[in-house]
Design an enzyme around this catalytic site. Structure first.
Site, short mmCIF file in Angstrom:
data_model
loop_
_atom_site.label_atom_id
_atom_site.label_comp_id
_atom_site.label_asym_id
_atom_site.label_seq_id
_atom_site.Cartn_x
_atom_site.Cartn_y
_atom_site.Cartn_z
N GLU A 84 -14.10 3.49 -0.01
CA GLU A 84 -14.44 2.45 0.97
C GLU A 84 -14.69 3.06 2.34
O GLU A 84 -15.63 2.68 3.05
CB GLU A 84 -13.28 1.45 1.02
N TYR A 85 -13.84 4.03 2.75
CA TYR A 85 -14.04 4.72 4.03
C TYR A 85 -15.45 5.31 4.10
O TYR A 85 -16.16 5.16 5.10
CB TYR A 85 -13.04 5.87 4.17
N SER A 128 -6.62 -5.31 -3.90
CA SER A 128 -7.77 -5.34 -3.01
C SER A 128 -8.34 -6.74 -3.01
O SER A 128 -8.41 -7.39 -4.04
CB SER A 128 -8.83 -4.33 -3.45
N ASN A 150 0.83 -1.21 0.00
CA ASN A 150 0.00 0.00 0.00
C ASN A 150 0.86 1.26 0.00
O ASN A 150 0.63 2.20 0.77
CB ASN A 150 -0.92 0.00 1.22
N LYS A 206 -5.78 2.70 -6.23
CA LYS A 206 -6.10 1.94 -5.02
C LYS A 206 -6.36 2.88 -3.85
O LYS A 206 -7.23 2.62 -3.00
CB LYS A 206 -4.96 0.97 -4.69
#
Length: 291
Positions: free
Chosen positions: A171-172, A112, A86, A164
Site C-alpha cells: 500500500e505504501y 483492512s 496492528n 497484513k
C-alpha cells in the site's frame, strides 16, 4: 455467537455494528464509558458464556500486551483471544505461548478496510491453529466482504499480521506511485486538468484501483490539495516490512523508497540537501540558496 470486543474506536466500533447486523451478540468494552457496553474487562468476561472468544482492537505494543495479560488472568481453558490490531507478528508468537500455558487459544488477525469496512466489509488475514480459528469463524464470516474473497487463513500464529504487514508495505508503494505521478502532472503546463486525468484512469486502465478512486475523491474535495500540508506519518508496519526484508534478504526497493519518502515529508529544511547543495557548489560552482 457471542463475542467480547475490546476497543471501540473508529475500527472497533464499526466492527461491533457489522457483527451485530449479522445476528451475533457483541459485548464491547472501551476505556471511554460513552462507547462501552460494560465497565471493565472482568464484567465483559463474566457476561460471556464459555467457551468465550474475546477480540482485542487496541493499539499495538504496550496496550495490547496489557490487555492480553489481564485477559490471561480472567479467561478459562478453552477460551480464545483474537488480536485484530496492528501488532508485530513476533508479539503474536509471544502471546500464543503466554496464553497457551493457561490453556487459552490465540488467533492473530490483520484487518483492512478502514472507515469503509462497516458497509463494504473487512479484508481479513488470520493465523493460528485450525481448532482455534474454527471457534472464531462465524465472526470472520460476518466481517468479511460478500463473495468468495476477502478472508484467508494465512497460516500459523503470526501469519495473519505478517500478511497484513506486507499488504501495508505494498500500500505504501502504490500510494507513493500515485503521488509522484500526480505531482508530475501538476508540474507541467500542458496538462490543464489533472483531476480529470486521474478520473479517466478509473475505467479501462491497468492502474485502476480503490486507491485511485480515493485519490479522485480527495481531488474532488480539494482539486490541488492546497488545504493539506505535505506531511505523512507511518504506522510502523512499513518499517517492519523493510526490516523483515532485510532479515530474509529479499529486495524491496519500491516499498523501502516509499517509507523513506514519508520520512522526508517531515523535514521542513532537509539537512541532507544542505550537504548536497554544498558539494555541488564545491565541485561545480553551482549556486546555493542561503537560509
Amino acid at each position: 455467537m457471542e463475542l467480547g470486543l475490546v476497543g471501540l474506536g473508529k475500527m472497533g466500533g464499526n466492527m461491533r455494528e457489522r457483527i451485530r447486523r449479522a445476528g451475533h451478540t457483541v459485548i464491547g468494552y472501551d476505556r471511554n464509558p460513552d462507547l462501552a457496553d460494560v465497565h471493565s474487562l472482568g464484567e465483559l468476561v463474566d457476561k460471556l458464556k464459555a467457551p468465550r472468544v474475546v477480540w482485542v482492537m487496541v493499539p499495538a505494543g504496550g496496550p495490547t500486551q496489557a490487555t492480553v495479560d489481564e485477559l490471561a488472568d480472567l479467561l478459562s481453558p478453552g477460551d480464545v483471544v483474537v488480536d485484530g490490531g496492528n501488532s508485530r507478528w513476533t508479539d503474536d508468537e509471544k502471546h500464543a505461548v503466554e496464553l497457551g500455558i493457561k490453556g487459552i487459544g490465540f488467533v492473530d488477525c490483520g484487518v483492512s478496510g478502514g472507515v469503509w469496512g462497516l458497509e463494504n466489509g473487512y479484508a481479513l488475514m488470520y493465523g493460528g491453529t485450525k481448532e482455534h480459528v474454527a471457534k472464531v469463524q462465524p465472526i470472520f464470516d460476518a466481517l468479511k466482504p460478500e463473495g468468495d474473497f476477502g478472508a484467508v487463513h494465512a497460516g500459523k500464529v503470526g501469519a495473519g499480521h505478517f500478511a497484513k504487514m506486507v499488504h501495508n508495505g505494498i500500500e505504501y508503494a502504490m500510494m507513493q506511485a500515485y503521488a509522484e505521478g500526480w505531482e508530475l502532472l501538476e508540474k507541467v503546463d500542458s496538462v490543464t486538468d489533472v483531476r480529470e486525468v486521474f478520473r479517466s484512469w478509473q475505467e479501462g486502465t491497468v492502474i485502476r484501483s480503490w486507491l485511485l478512486d480515493l485519490a479522485v475523491n480527495a481531488l474532488d474535495d480539494d482539486e490541488h490539495l492546497d488545504k493539506l500540508r505535505g506531511f505523512a506519518a507511518d504506522s510502523g508496519e512499513g518499517r517492519w516490512t523493510v526490516e523483515a526484508a532485510i532479515d530474509n534478504a529479499v529486495p524491496l526497493p519500491a516499498i523501502t523508497a516509499s517509507l523513506f519518502a514519508r520520512f522526508a515529508s517531515r523535514q521542513d529544511d532537509s539537512p541532507q540537501m544542505k550537504m548536497i547543495a554544498a558539494l555541488r557548489n564545491q565541485f561545480g560552482g553551482h549556486a546555493v540558496e542561503k537560509s
